[in-house]
Design a protein around this motif. Structure first.
Motif, short mmCIF file in Angstrom:
data_model
loop_
_atom_site.label_atom_id
_atom_site.label_comp_id
_atom_site.label_asym_id
_atom_site.label_seq_id
_atom_site.Cartn_x
_atom_site.Cartn_y
_atom_site.Cartn_z
N ARG A 10 0.83 -1.20 0.00
CA ARG A 10 0.00 0.00 0.00
C ARG A 10 0.87 1.25 0.00
N ARG A 87 -0.14 -5.00 6.00
CA ARG A 87 0.36 -3.74 6.54
C ARG A 87 1.56 -3.96 7.45
N LEU A 148 -8.19 1.81 -3.36
CA LEU A 148 -6.92 1.88 -2.63
C LEU A 148 -5.76 1.86 -3.62
N TRP A 150 -1.87 0.98 -4.63
CA TRP A 150 -0.81 0.01 -4.35
C TRP A 150 0.35 0.23 -5.30
#
Length: 200
Positions: A10, A87, A148, A150
């Motif tokens: 991420r 994460r 999101l 990446w």
């Protein structure tokens, strides 16, 4: 963007990774510096530190933002074969690769307290605050786009906006185990199958 199976980290998590490791050691070294008068005296040191905190935080927050925004606008949809890095793994890898630099920065900030009390420590904390604010800004981009961001792990060794980064990939908001902005997902972890499914 390439075919086959590869790992994605991420973007916001990579940006956020050093924030705490700069913020807390910076405050600690600033507090240590206040205990000694230094060459300039405590008052001058604290005032200089406050100014450095604001300047460094602002610069770190602003640097490369156009590059991040351009990469976000051009993000392509990730395929099913990608591996979404957790994460915790992203944070651990970043800190493990840079632990000696972080230690040296902390020691330098503590040592500089004997010259200008608290100034270098506040600058270090300002860098952490700027990175945290940038991660929140990226989270705003993710929420507005409904996806999101990446980046391939091998492209973002120095920075997720560095020259080797050829583009971002995007997934649905439910993918992975981090919320928009790179923080912990409060609703709990998404199961691995669902996370990869959201990558399309």
């Amino acid at each position: 963007m390439g075919r086959g199976s590869y790992a994605l980290a991420r973007v916001a998590v990579v940006v956020r990774a050093p924030a705490g490791w700069l913020w807390w050691p910076g405050l600690l070294s600033a507090g240590t510096g206040v205990l000694v008068p230094g060459l300039t005296g405590r008052r001058i040191g604290v005032l200089a530190g406050a100014a450095l905190f604001l300047v460094v935080a602002g610069v770190v927050f602003a640097v490369r933002r156009p590059r991040y925004a351009a990469l976000a606008r051009g993000a392509s949809r990730a395929g099913r074969s990608v591996f979404l890095q957790d994460r915790a793994v992203t944070l651990r890898n970043w800190r493990r690769a840079r632990r000696w630099w972080l230690l040296l920065a902390f020691l330098a900030a503590v040592g500089s307290g004997f010259l200008i009390p608290a100034a270098a420590g506040m600058a270090l904390a300002g860098a952490g605050a700027g990175l945290w604010a940038k991660a929140l800004w990226l989270g705003g981009l993710e929420r507005r786009s409904g996806s999101l961001l990446w980046v391939r792990t091998e492209w973002a060794q120095a920075s997720p906006a560095a020259g080797p980064v050829r583009g971002y990939l995007s997934t649905g908001l439910a993918a992975g185990d981090a919320a928009p902005g790179g923080g912990r997902r409060r609703a709990g972890r998404v199961q691995a199958g669902a996370a990869v499914g959201e990558a399309r």
